[in-house]
Design a protein around this motif. Structure first.
Motif, PDB file in Angstrom:
ATOM      1  N   GLY A  37       0.834  -1.208   0.000  1.00 39.76           N
ATOM      2  CA  GLY A  37       0.000   0.000   0.000  1.00 39.76           C
ATOM      3  C   GLY A  37       0.867   1.256   0.000  1.00 39.76           C
ATOM      4  O   GLY A  37       0.588   2.217  -0.726  1.00 39.76           O
ATOM      5  N   SER A 240      -6.257  -3.474   4.635  1.00 37.13           N
ATOM      6  CA  SER A 240      -7.193  -2.696   3.800  1.00 37.13           C
ATOM      7  C   SER A 240      -8.069  -1.812   4.678  1.00 37.13           C
ATOM      8  O   SER A 240      -8.307  -0.643   4.362  1.00 37.13           O
ATOM      9  N   LEU A 244      -8.434   2.199   4.650  1.00 42.33           N
ATOM     10  CA  LEU A 244      -9.742   2.869   4.506  1.00 42.33           C
ATOM     11  C   LEU A 244      -9.975   3.825   5.674  1.00 42.33           C
ATOM     12  O   LEU A 244     -10.477   4.934   5.495  1.00 42.33           O
ATOM     13  N   SER A 264      -4.276   7.064   2.452  1.00 43.36           N
ATOM     14  CA  SER A 264      -5.315   6.078   2.170  1.00 43.36           C
ATOM     15  C   SER A 264      -5.187   5.592   0.735  1.00 43.36           C
ATOM     16  O   SER A 264      -4.618   6.275  -0.116  1.00 43.36           O
ATOM     17  N   LEU A 265      -5.725   4.376   0.505  1.00 43.47           N
ATOM     18  CA  LEU A 265      -5.728   3.839  -0.855  1.00 43.47           C
ATOM     19  C   LEU A 265      -7.066   4.142  -1.511  1.00 43.47           C
ATOM     20  O   LEU A 265      -8.107   4.169  -0.843  1.00 43.47           O
ATOM     21  N   ALA A 267     -10.247   3.224  -3.981  1.00 49.42           N
ATOM     22  CA  ALA A 267     -10.983   1.954  -4.148  1.00 49.42           C
ATOM     23  C   ALA A 267     -10.378   1.117  -5.262  1.00 49.42           C
ATOM     24  O   ALA A 267     -10.251  -0.109  -5.140  1.00 49.42           O
ATOM     25  N   GLU A 269      -7.368   0.965  -6.110  1.00 50.12           N
ATOM     26  CA  GLU A 269      -6.036   0.444  -5.755  1.00 50.12           C
ATOM     27  C   GLU A 269      -6.131  -0.747  -4.800  1.00 50.12           C
ATOM     28  O   GLU A 269      -5.195  -1.547  -4.705  1.00 50.12           O
ATOM     29  N   LEU A 270      -7.250  -0.860  -4.075  1.00 52.63           N
ATOM     30  CA  LEU A 270      -7.375  -1.926  -3.071  1.00 52.63           C
ATOM     31  C   LEU A 270      -7.231  -3.334  -3.657  1.00 52.63           C
ATOM     32  O   LEU A 270      -6.633  -4.207  -3.013  1.00 52.63           O
ATOM     33  N   LEU A 273      -4.083  -5.379  -3.297  1.00 50.80           N
ATOM     34  CA  LEU A 273      -3.729  -6.095  -2.066  1.00 50.80           C
ATOM     35  C   LEU A 273      -4.084  -7.587  -2.150  1.00 50.80           C
ATOM     36  O   LEU A 273      -3.616  -8.381  -1.350  1.00 50.80           O
TER      37      LEU A 273
END
Lengths: 300, 223
Positions: A37, A240, A244, A264-265, A267, A269-270, A273
Protein backbone atom coordinates in the motif's frame (compact mmCIF):
# COMPACT_ATOMS: atom_id res chain seq x y z
CA UNK A 1 -22.39 -40.97 8.52
CA UNK A 2 -21.97 -41.59 4.82
CA UNK A 3 -19.26 -41.21 2.23
CA UNK A 4 -18.92 -37.64 0.97
CA UNK A 5 -16.73 -35.94 -1.62
CA UNK A 6 -15.21 -33.84 1.17
CA UNK A 7 -14.13 -37.01 2.97
CA UNK A 8 -12.78 -38.38 -0.26
CA UNK A 9 -10.41 -35.46 -0.73
CA UNK A 10 -9.16 -35.47 2.84
CA UNK A 11 -5.86 -37.20 3.47
CA UNK A 12 -4.35 -35.03 6.19
CA UNK A 13 -6.12 -34.37 9.48
CA UNK A 14 -7.65 -30.90 9.61
CA UNK A 15 -5.47 -29.73 12.49
CA UNK A 16 -2.19 -30.28 10.63
CA UNK A 17 0.02 -27.19 10.82
CA UNK A 18 -2.75 -24.96 12.18
CA UNK A 19 -2.37 -22.37 14.92
CA UNK A 20 0.91 -20.52 15.29
CA UNK A 21 1.74 -20.75 11.59
CA UNK A 22 -1.57 -19.14 10.66
CA UNK A 23 -0.85 -16.28 13.06
CA UNK A 24 2.67 -15.78 11.63
CA UNK A 25 1.40 -15.80 8.04
CA UNK A 26 -1.46 -13.45 8.93
CA UNK A 27 0.89 -10.93 10.56
CA UNK A 28 3.34 -11.13 7.67
CA UNK A 29 0.55 -10.62 5.15
CA UNK A 30 -0.58 -7.58 7.12
CA UNK A 31 2.94 -6.12 6.99
CA UNK A 32 3.32 -7.01 3.32
CA UNK A 33 -0.01 -5.34 2.52
CA UNK A 34 1.13 -2.20 4.39
CA UNK A 35 4.38 -2.18 2.38
CA UNK A 36 2.53 -2.70 -0.90
CA UNK A 37 0.00 0.00 0.00
CA UNK A 38 2.83 2.40 0.89
CA UNK A 39 4.48 1.76 -2.47
CA UNK A 40 1.17 2.43 -4.26
CA UNK A 41 0.67 5.68 -2.34
CA UNK A 42 4.25 6.80 -3.00
CA UNK A 43 3.94 5.96 -6.68
CA UNK A 44 0.65 7.87 -6.96
CA UNK A 45 2.15 10.86 -5.11
CA UNK A 46 5.19 10.87 -7.39
CA UNK A 47 2.99 10.91 -10.47
CA UNK A 48 0.78 13.64 -9.05
CA UNK A 49 3.75 15.82 -8.06
CA UNK A 50 5.43 15.37 -11.41
CA UNK A 51 2.32 16.03 -13.48
CA UNK A 52 1.64 19.10 -11.30
CA UNK A 53 5.12 20.55 -11.74
CA UNK A 54 6.26 19.44 -15.15
CA UNK A 55 5.13 21.70 -17.95
CA UNK A 56 5.18 24.64 -15.59
CA UNK A 57 7.61 27.52 -15.12
CA UNK A 58 7.68 29.91 -12.19
CA UNK A 59 9.26 33.33 -12.29
CA UNK A 60 10.00 34.74 -8.87
CA UNK A 61 10.68 38.48 -8.51
CA UNK A 62 12.28 39.36 -5.22
CA UNK A 63 11.43 42.80 -3.74
CA UNK A 64 14.39 45.15 -4.34
CA UNK A 65 16.24 46.38 -1.25
CA UNK A 66 16.26 50.03 -2.33
CA UNK A 67 13.79 52.51 -3.77
CA UNK A 68 10.06 51.88 -3.91
CA UNK A 69 9.76 48.10 -3.72
CA UNK A 70 6.09 47.86 -4.78
CA UNK A 71 6.50 50.11 -7.85
CA UNK A 72 9.73 48.36 -8.83
CA UNK A 73 8.06 44.94 -8.35
CA UNK A 74 5.11 45.94 -10.57
CA UNK A 75 7.44 47.23 -13.29
CA UNK A 76 9.53 44.06 -13.25
CA UNK A 77 6.40 41.83 -13.24
CA UNK A 78 5.03 43.64 -16.31
CA UNK A 79 8.40 43.43 -18.08
CA UNK A 80 8.76 39.74 -17.26
CA UNK A 81 5.19 39.03 -18.47
CA UNK A 82 6.10 40.77 -21.73
CA UNK A 83 9.13 38.50 -22.19
CA UNK A 84 7.12 35.37 -21.33
CA UNK A 85 4.25 36.29 -23.66
CA UNK A 86 6.71 36.78 -26.51
CA UNK A 87 8.47 33.46 -25.91
CA UNK A 88 7.43 30.66 -28.24
CA UNK A 89 6.13 27.53 -26.46
CA UNK A 90 4.66 29.39 -23.49
CA UNK A 91 0.88 29.26 -23.81
CA UNK A 92 -0.08 31.23 -20.78
CA UNK A 93 1.58 33.36 -18.08
CA UNK A 94 -0.13 35.09 -15.17
CA UNK A 95 1.04 36.59 -11.90
CA UNK A 96 -0.29 35.16 -8.66
CA UNK A 97 -2.55 37.54 -6.77
CA UNK A 98 -1.51 38.74 -3.34
CA UNK A 99 -4.08 36.43 -1.76
CA UNK A 100 -2.73 33.40 -3.66
CA UNK A 101 0.81 34.27 -2.54
CA UNK A 102 -0.31 34.60 1.09
CA UNK A 103 -2.12 31.25 0.83
CA UNK A 104 1.13 29.65 -0.35
CA UNK A 105 3.11 30.83 2.67
CA UNK A 106 0.32 30.40 5.22
CA UNK A 107 1.31 26.79 6.15
CA UNK A 108 4.65 28.17 7.43
CA UNK A 109 3.89 31.75 8.46
CA UNK A 110 0.20 31.50 9.36
CA UNK A 111 -2.57 33.90 8.32
CA UNK A 112 -1.74 36.73 10.66
CA UNK A 113 -2.34 40.28 9.38
CA UNK A 114 1.34 41.05 9.96
CA UNK A 115 2.33 38.55 7.29
CA UNK A 116 0.72 40.67 4.57
CA UNK A 117 3.15 43.45 5.50
CA UNK A 118 6.21 41.29 4.88
CA UNK A 119 8.14 41.98 1.63
CA UNK A 120 6.95 38.88 -0.17
CA UNK A 121 8.21 38.09 -3.68
CA UNK A 122 5.80 38.19 -6.62
CA UNK A 123 5.31 34.96 -8.52
CA UNK A 124 4.40 34.46 -12.16
CA UNK A 125 3.04 31.05 -13.13
CA UNK A 126 3.65 30.08 -16.75
CA UNK A 127 2.31 27.06 -18.63
CA UNK A 128 4.46 25.44 -21.30
CA UNK A 129 2.86 23.91 -24.36
CA UNK A 130 3.12 20.09 -24.08
CA UNK A 131 6.06 18.87 -26.13
CA UNK A 132 7.54 22.34 -26.58
CA UNK A 133 11.27 22.79 -25.89
CA UNK A 134 12.33 26.02 -24.23
CA UNK A 135 15.91 27.19 -23.77
CA UNK A 136 15.68 27.86 -20.04
CA UNK A 137 19.12 29.50 -19.77
CA UNK A 138 18.39 31.94 -22.62
CA UNK A 139 14.96 32.74 -21.18
CA UNK A 140 16.51 33.38 -17.76
CA UNK A 141 19.04 35.79 -19.33
CA UNK A 142 16.29 37.67 -21.19
CA UNK A 143 14.24 37.93 -18.01
CA UNK A 144 17.27 39.23 -16.06
CA UNK A 145 17.86 41.90 -18.68
CA UNK A 146 14.37 43.39 -18.18
CA UNK A 147 13.73 42.35 -14.58
CA UNK A 148 17.05 42.25 -12.67
CA UNK A 149 15.42 40.80 -9.52
CA UNK A 150 13.83 37.83 -11.32
CA UNK A 151 14.69 34.16 -10.80
CA UNK A 152 13.42 31.55 -13.24
CA UNK A 153 12.55 28.12 -11.83
CA UNK A 154 11.59 25.23 -14.11
CA UNK A 155 11.17 22.85 -11.05
CA UNK A 156 13.58 20.36 -12.59
CA UNK A 157 15.55 20.24 -9.36
CA UNK A 158 12.40 19.71 -7.30
CA UNK A 159 11.06 17.04 -9.59
CA UNK A 160 14.40 15.20 -9.49
CA UNK A 161 14.46 15.30 -5.69
CA UNK A 162 10.84 14.18 -5.42
CA UNK A 163 11.49 11.39 -7.85
CA UNK A 164 14.48 10.27 -5.78
CA UNK A 165 12.37 10.35 -2.64
CA UNK A 166 9.43 8.42 -4.11
CA UNK A 167 11.73 5.95 -5.85
CA UNK A 168 13.39 5.30 -2.50
CA UNK A 169 10.02 4.74 -0.81
CA UNK A 170 8.76 2.49 -3.60
CA UNK A 171 11.95 0.40 -3.73
CA UNK A 172 12.09 0.18 0.06
CA UNK A 173 8.56 -1.19 -0.03
CA UNK A 174 9.62 -3.74 -2.64
CA UNK A 175 12.61 -4.81 -0.52
CA UNK A 176 10.33 -5.16 2.52
CA UNK A 177 7.94 -7.22 0.43
CA UNK A 178 10.79 -9.45 -0.72
CA UNK A 179 12.04 -9.91 2.86
CA UNK A 180 8.54 -10.77 4.05
CA UNK A 181 8.17 -13.25 1.18
CA UNK A 182 11.45 -14.93 2.20
CA UNK A 183 10.39 -15.00 5.86
CA UNK A 184 6.97 -16.42 4.91
CA UNK A 185 8.59 -19.10 2.78
CA UNK A 186 10.96 -19.98 5.64
CA UNK A 187 8.10 -20.14 8.16
CA UNK A 188 5.98 -22.29 5.84
CA UNK A 189 8.95 -24.56 5.08
CA UNK A 190 9.61 -24.97 8.80
CA UNK A 191 5.94 -25.67 9.53
CA UNK A 192 5.68 -28.09 6.62
CA UNK A 193 8.68 -30.03 7.86
CA UNK A 194 7.17 -30.06 11.36
CA UNK A 195 3.89 -31.23 9.79
CA UNK A 196 5.71 -33.96 7.90
CA UNK A 197 7.38 -35.01 11.13
CA UNK A 198 4.06 -35.03 12.99
CA UNK A 199 2.38 -36.94 10.19
CA UNK A 200 5.29 -39.17 9.30
CA UNK A 201 3.06 -42.20 9.84
CA UNK A 202 0.58 -40.94 7.24
CA UNK A 203 3.32 -40.20 4.73
CA UNK A 204 4.93 -43.59 5.41
CA UNK A 205 1.72 -45.59 5.01
CA UNK A 206 0.71 -43.74 1.82
CA UNK A 207 4.21 -44.25 0.46
CA UNK A 208 4.07 -47.92 1.44
CA UNK A 209 0.72 -48.41 -0.27
CA UNK A 210 2.17 -47.18 -3.53
CA UNK A 211 1.09 -43.54 -3.52
CA UNK A 212 3.13 -41.50 -5.96
CA UNK A 213 5.24 -38.72 -4.46
CA UNK A 214 3.06 -36.25 -6.37
CA UNK A 215 -0.10 -37.57 -4.67
CA UNK A 216 1.38 -37.15 -1.19
CA UNK A 217 2.88 -33.76 -2.07
CA UNK A 218 -0.50 -32.58 -3.40
CA UNK A 219 -2.18 -33.46 -0.11
CA UNK A 220 0.32 -31.29 1.77
CA UNK A 221 0.48 -28.44 -0.74
CA UNK A 222 -3.33 -28.14 -0.87
CA UNK A 223 -3.44 -28.05 2.89
CA UNK A 224 -0.78 -25.37 3.27
CA UNK A 225 -2.05 -23.36 0.26
CA UNK A 226 -5.51 -23.15 1.82
CA UNK A 227 -4.13 -22.36 5.28
CA UNK A 228 -1.81 -19.62 3.96
CA UNK A 229 -4.51 -18.19 1.68
CA UNK A 230 -7.00 -17.82 4.53
CA UNK A 231 -4.46 -16.53 7.07
CA UNK A 232 -2.93 -13.99 4.70
CA UNK A 233 -6.37 -12.89 3.46
CA UNK A 234 -7.20 -11.99 7.06
CA UNK A 235 -3.93 -9.99 7.29
CA UNK A 236 -4.53 -8.23 3.96
CA UNK A 237 -8.13 -7.41 4.90
CA UNK A 238 -6.92 -5.91 8.19
CA UNK A 239 -4.44 -3.74 6.26
CA UNK A 240 -7.19 -2.70 3.80
CA UNK A 241 -9.39 -1.63 6.70
CA UNK A 242 -6.47 0.41 8.06
CA UNK A 243 -6.00 2.17 4.71
CA UNK A 244 -9.74 2.87 4.51
CA UNK A 245 -9.73 4.25 8.06
CA UNK A 246 -6.78 6.50 7.13
CA UNK A 247 -8.97 7.91 4.37
CA UNK A 248 -11.56 8.83 6.97
CA UNK A 249 -9.17 10.70 9.28
CA UNK A 250 -10.29 14.07 7.87
CA UNK A 251 -13.84 13.29 9.04
CA UNK A 252 -12.67 12.99 12.63
CA UNK A 253 -10.81 16.29 12.52
CA UNK A 254 -7.28 15.18 11.60
CA UNK A 255 -6.00 17.76 9.12
CA UNK A 256 -4.10 16.49 6.08
CA UNK A 257 -0.44 17.50 5.86
CA UNK A 258 0.37 19.83 2.96
CA UNK A 259 2.52 18.38 0.18
CA UNK A 260 2.15 14.84 1.62
CA UNK A 261 -0.20 12.47 -0.15
CA UNK A 262 -3.21 11.12 1.80
CA UNK A 263 -2.26 7.85 3.55
CA UNK A 264 -5.32 6.08 2.17
CA UNK A 265 -5.73 3.84 -0.86
CA UNK A 266 -8.28 4.57 -3.54
CA UNK A 267 -10.98 1.95 -4.15
CA UNK A 268 -9.40 1.00 -7.47
CA UNK A 269 -6.04 0.44 -5.75
CA UNK A 270 -7.37 -1.93 -3.07
CA UNK A 271 -7.60 -4.97 -5.41
CA UNK A 272 -3.78 -4.82 -5.65
CA UNK A 273 -3.73 -6.09 -2.07
CA UNK A 274 -5.24 -9.38 -3.33
CA UNK A 275 -1.73 -10.10 -4.60
CA UNK A 276 -0.66 -10.69 -0.98
CA UNK A 277 -2.90 -13.68 -0.11
CA UNK A 278 -2.48 -15.15 -3.59
CA UNK A 279 1.31 -14.75 -3.47
CA UNK A 280 1.44 -16.05 0.09
CA UNK A 281 -0.66 -19.09 -0.85
CA UNK A 282 1.55 -19.85 -3.84
CA UNK A 283 4.72 -19.53 -1.74
CA UNK A 284 3.20 -21.94 0.80
CA UNK A 285 2.18 -24.32 -1.98
CA UNK A 286 5.61 -24.35 -3.63
CA UNK A 287 7.48 -24.65 -0.33
CA UNK A 288 5.24 -27.45 0.91
CA UNK A 289 5.64 -29.34 -2.35
CA UNK A 290 9.44 -29.01 -2.40
CA UNK A 291 9.75 -29.96 1.30
CA UNK A 292 7.54 -33.04 0.91
CA UNK A 293 9.28 -34.22 -2.25
CA UNK A 294 12.69 -33.73 -0.60
CA UNK A 295 11.54 -35.72 2.45
CA UNK A 296 10.12 -38.51 0.27
CA UNK A 297 13.37 -38.78 -1.67
CA UNK A 298 15.05 -39.75 1.60
CA UNK A 299 12.62 -42.68 2.10
CA UNK A 300 13.43 -45.95 0.24
CA UNK B 1 6.97 -64.06 -8.53
CA UNK B 2 9.57 -63.46 -5.77
CA UNK B 3 13.14 -64.63 -5.62
CA UNK B 4 15.67 -63.97 -2.86
CA UNK B 5 19.31 -64.93 -3.47
CA UNK B 6 21.82 -64.76 -0.63
CA UNK B 7 20.05 -61.78 0.87
CA UNK B 8 21.54 -60.26 3.99
CA UNK B 9 20.14 -57.41 6.02
CA UNK B 10 21.52 -55.29 8.82
CA UNK B 11 20.21 -52.03 10.23
CA UNK B 12 22.90 -49.34 10.18
CA UNK B 13 26.04 -50.84 11.72
CA UNK B 14 24.20 -53.44 13.82
CA UNK B 15 24.45 -57.21 13.50
CA UNK B 16 22.95 -58.99 10.51
CA UNK B 17 19.26 -59.64 11.09
CA UNK B 18 18.96 -61.82 7.99
CA UNK B 19 21.77 -63.96 6.63
CA UNK B 20 22.11 -65.60 3.25
CA UNK B 21 18.37 -65.94 2.77
CA UNK B 22 17.54 -67.73 -0.46
CA UNK B 23 14.07 -68.83 -1.55
CA UNK B 24 11.51 -68.51 -4.32
CA UNK B 25 7.77 -67.85 -4.01
CA UNK B 26 5.89 -69.06 -7.04
CA UNK B 27 2.93 -67.06 -8.29
CA UNK B 28 -0.33 -68.23 -6.71
CA UNK B 29 1.40 -70.01 -3.83
CA UNK B 30 0.32 -69.95 -0.17
CA UNK B 31 3.16 -69.88 2.36
CA UNK B 32 3.55 -69.54 6.09
CA UNK B 33 6.65 -67.87 7.46
CA UNK B 34 7.23 -69.09 10.98
CA UNK B 35 9.85 -68.64 13.59
CA UNK B 36 10.31 -67.33 17.11
CA UNK B 37 10.02 -63.63 17.95
CA UNK B 38 13.13 -61.74 16.85
CA UNK B 39 14.01 -64.32 14.19
CA UNK B 40 13.72 -61.71 11.43
CA UNK B 41 10.21 -62.41 10.08
CA UNK B 42 9.17 -58.75 10.04
CA UNK B 43 12.46 -57.69 8.46
CA UNK B 44 12.02 -60.29 5.73
CA UNK B 45 8.53 -58.94 5.07
CA UNK B 46 9.90 -55.36 4.95
CA UNK B 47 12.30 -56.38 2.20
CA UNK B 48 9.42 -57.99 0.32
CA UNK B 49 7.11 -55.00 0.49
CA UNK B 50 9.89 -52.56 -0.46
CA UNK B 51 10.13 -50.81 2.87
CA UNK B 52 13.89 -51.35 3.17
CA UNK B 53 16.66 -52.17 0.72
CA UNK B 54 18.72 -55.31 1.48
CA UNK B 55 22.29 -54.87 2.70
CA UNK B 56 23.41 -57.50 0.21
CA UNK B 57 22.05 -60.11 -2.12
CA UNK B 58 19.57 -60.09 -4.96
CA UNK B 59 15.79 -59.65 -4.77
CA UNK B 60 13.58 -60.15 -7.81
CA UNK B 61 9.95 -59.06 -7.49
CA UNK B 62 7.36 -59.58 -10.24
CA UNK B 63 10.28 -60.09 -12.61
CA UNK B 64 12.01 -56.84 -11.59
CA UNK B 65 15.54 -56.98 -10.20
CA UNK B 66 15.17 -54.42 -7.40
CA UNK B 67 18.83 -53.43 -7.55
CA UNK B 68 18.45 -52.15 -11.09
CA UNK B 69 14.80 -51.04 -11.04
CA UNK B 70 14.25 -47.29 -11.14
CA UNK B 71 12.78 -45.82 -7.94
CA UNK B 72 10.04 -44.21 -10.00
CA UNK B 73 8.71 -47.70 -10.74
CA UNK B 74 8.45 -48.69 -7.07
CA UNK B 75 5.00 -47.13 -6.42
CA UNK B 76 3.48 -49.26 -9.18
CA UNK B 77 5.14 -52.37 -7.69
CA UNK B 78 3.96 -51.46 -4.20
CA UNK B 79 0.38 -51.13 -5.44
CA UNK B 80 0.53 -54.79 -6.47
CA UNK B 81 1.26 -55.78 -2.86
CA UNK B 82 -1.25 -55.87 -0.01
CA UNK B 83 0.27 -55.69 3.45
CA UNK B 84 -1.25 -56.45 6.85
CA UNK B 85 1.08 -54.80 9.35
CA UNK B 86 1.52 -56.23 12.80
CA UNK B 87 0.69 -52.79 14.26
CA UNK B 88 -2.13 -52.24 11.69
CA UNK B 89 -0.93 -48.75 10.62
CA UNK B 90 -4.41 -47.38 10.06
CA UNK B 91 -4.90 -43.65 9.51
CA UNK B 92 -6.61 -42.55 12.71
CA UNK B 93 -8.35 -39.52 11.20
CA UNK B 94 -10.05 -41.58 8.50
CA UNK B 95 -13.03 -43.89 9.07
CA UNK B 96 -12.76 -47.67 8.68
CA UNK B 97 -14.43 -47.28 5.26
CA UNK B 98 -11.96 -44.58 4.14
CA UNK B 99 -9.00 -46.64 5.36
CA UNK B 100 -10.14 -49.67 3.43
CA UNK B 101 -10.88 -47.60 0.32
CA UNK B 102 -7.43 -45.99 0.32
CA UNK B 103 -5.66 -48.55 -1.95
CA UNK B 104 -8.49 -48.15 -4.48
CA UNK B 105 -8.14 -44.37 -4.40
CA UNK B 106 -4.41 -44.71 -4.94
CA UNK B 107 -4.98 -46.93 -7.95
CA UNK B 108 -7.11 -44.17 -9.45
CA UNK B 109 -10.55 -45.77 -9.12
CA UNK B 110 -13.55 -43.48 -8.74
CA UNK B 111 -15.63 -43.69 -5.55
CA UNK B 112 -18.83 -44.71 -7.30
CA UNK B 113 -16.96 -47.73 -8.69
CA UNK B 114 -15.81 -49.05 -5.33
CA UNK B 115 -18.25 -47.95 -2.61
CA UNK B 116 -20.31 -51.16 -2.89
CA UNK B 117 -17.17 -53.38 -2.90
CA UNK B 118 -15.76 -51.73 0.20
CA UNK B 119 -19.08 -51.95 2.05
CA UNK B 120 -19.44 -55.62 1.12
CA UNK B 121 -15.92 -56.43 2.32
CA UNK B 122 -16.43 -54.58 5.59
CA UNK B 123 -19.68 -56.47 6.11
CA UNK B 124 -17.82 -59.72 5.43
CA UNK B 125 -15.23 -59.04 8.13
CA UNK B 126 -18.05 -58.15 10.54
CA UNK B 127 -17.61 -54.38 10.55
CA UNK B 128 -20.72 -53.40 8.60
CA UNK B 129 -22.12 -51.53 11.59
CA UNK B 130 -18.84 -49.77 12.36
CA UNK B 131 -17.58 -48.77 8.92
CA UNK B 132 -17.80 -45.04 9.73
CA UNK B 133 -16.01 -45.36 13.05
CA UNK B 134 -12.48 -44.05 13.42
CA UNK B 135 -9.74 -46.55 14.35
CA UNK B 136 -9.13 -45.14 17.85
CA UNK B 137 -12.72 -46.05 18.74
CA UNK B 138 -12.34 -49.64 17.48
CA UNK B 139 -11.03 -52.59 19.50
CA UNK B 140 -7.69 -54.21 18.61
CA UNK B 141 -9.47 -57.06 16.83
CA UNK B 142 -11.65 -54.65 14.86
CA UNK B 143 -8.63 -52.60 13.83
CA UNK B 144 -6.92 -55.78 12.69
CA UNK B 145 -9.90 -56.66 10.52
CA UNK B 146 -9.87 -53.16 8.98
CA UNK B 147 -6.15 -53.60 8.25
CA UNK B 148 -6.82 -56.97 6.60
CA UNK B 149 -9.72 -55.57 4.56
CA UNK B 150 -7.46 -52.73 3.39
CA UNK B 151 -4.75 -55.19 2.36
CA UNK B 152 -7.07 -57.40 0.30
CA UNK B 153 -9.57 -54.90 -1.13
CA UNK B 154 -7.59 -54.20 -4.30
CA UNK B 155 -7.06 -57.94 -4.92
CA UNK B 156 -3.27 -57.61 -4.91
CA UNK B 157 -0.90 -59.93 -6.75
CA UNK B 158 0.98 -60.51 -3.49
CA UNK B 159 -0.45 -60.46 0.03
CA UNK B 160 1.97 -60.21 2.95
CA UNK B 161 0.55 -60.47 6.46
CA UNK B 162 2.47 -60.08 9.70
CA UNK B 163 0.71 -61.94 12.53
CA UNK B 164 -2.72 -61.21 10.99
CA UNK B 165 -4.74 -63.16 13.53
CA UNK B 166 -2.90 -62.09 16.65
CA UNK B 167 -5.74 -59.97 18.04
CA UNK B 168 -8.86 -61.86 16.99
CA UNK B 169 -10.66 -64.81 18.55
CA UNK B 170 -10.07 -68.28 17.05
CA UNK B 171 -13.30 -68.29 15.07
CA UNK B 172 -12.56 -64.93 13.46
CA UNK B 173 -8.97 -66.11 12.91
CA UNK B 174 -10.24 -69.08 10.90
CA UNK B 175 -12.62 -66.81 8.99
CA UNK B 176 -9.75 -64.49 8.06
CA UNK B 177 -7.55 -67.38 6.96
CA UNK B 178 -10.46 -68.48 4.76
CA UNK B 179 -10.50 -64.99 3.27
CA UNK B 180 -6.78 -65.28 2.46
CA UNK B 181 -7.35 -68.76 0.99
CA UNK B 182 -10.19 -67.41 -1.15
CA UNK B 183 -7.96 -64.62 -2.40
CA UNK B 184 -5.22 -67.18 -3.08
CA UNK B 185 -7.69 -69.30 -5.07
CA UNK B 186 -8.15 -66.35 -7.43
CA UNK B 187 -4.41 -66.07 -8.03
CA UNK B 188 -2.98 -63.91 -5.24
CA UNK B 189 0.32 -65.12 -3.83
CA UNK B 190 -0.01 -65.20 -0.04
CA UNK B 191 2.68 -65.18 2.62
CA UNK B 192 1.66 -65.09 6.26
CA UNK B 193 4.19 -64.55 9.02
CA UNK B 194 3.01 -66.11 12.26
CA UNK B 195 4.17 -67.95 15.33
CA UNK B 196 0.68 -69.40 15.85
CA UNK B 197 1.20 -73.02 14.79
CA UNK B 198 -2.51 -73.80 15.09
CA UNK B 199 -3.01 -71.80 11.90
CA UNK B 200 -0.70 -74.22 10.08
CA UNK B 201 -2.38 -77.32 11.42
CA UNK B 202 -5.56 -76.63 9.49
CA UNK B 203 -3.87 -75.98 6.16
CA UNK B 204 -1.52 -77.79 3.82
CA UNK B 205 0.43 -74.68 2.89
CA UNK B 206 4.16 -74.48 2.50
CA UNK B 207 6.10 -73.43 5.60
CA UNK B 208 9.35 -71.47 5.68
CA UNK B 209 11.00 -71.19 9.07
CA UNK B 210 13.35 -68.44 10.15
CA UNK B 211 15.72 -68.97 13.05
CA UNK B 212 18.35 -66.41 13.95
CA UNK B 213 18.06 -64.73 10.59
CA UNK B 214 18.46 -67.89 8.53
CA UNK B 215 15.89 -69.89 6.63
CA UNK B 216 16.55 -73.28 8.18
CA UNK B 217 13.52 -75.34 7.45
CA UNK B 218 11.26 -75.63 4.46
CA UNK B 219 8.03 -77.63 4.25
CA UNK B 220 6.70 -78.02 0.76
CA UNK B 221 3.03 -77.45 0.12
CA UNK B 222 0.99 -80.57 0.70
CA UNK B 223 -1.87 -79.42 -1.53
Amino acid sequence: MKWTAANENRILPRDAGAGPLDVVIGVMAFLAALALGASLIADRAAQSWQSGLSGRLTVQIVPPAHGDPQAQLSREVDAALGVLDSTGGIVQAAPLSEKETLDLVSPWLGKDALVSELPLPRLIDATVEPGATIDIAALARRLKSVAPDSVLDDHRHWIARLKNLTDTVVWSAYVILALIAVATAAAVAFATRAGLEAHHDIVAILHQMGAHSGFIARAFERHYFAAALVASAVGAIAASVLFLLAGGLAFVGVEPVHFLPPLSLKAEELPWLLVIPLGSGLIALATARLSVLAALRRIY
Amino acid sequence: MIRFENVGMRYSTGPEVLRDVTFTLEGGSFTFLTGPSGAGKTTLLKLMFLSEPPSRGLITLFGYDLATTRRAEFPALRRRIGVVFQDFRLLDHLSAFENVALPLRLSGRRPRDYIADVEELLNWVGLGERMWSKPPTLSGGEQQRVAIARAVVAKPDLLLADEPTGNVDPDMGKRLIRLFAELNRFGTTVLIATHDRTLLENTHAREMRLVDGRLVELRASRQ
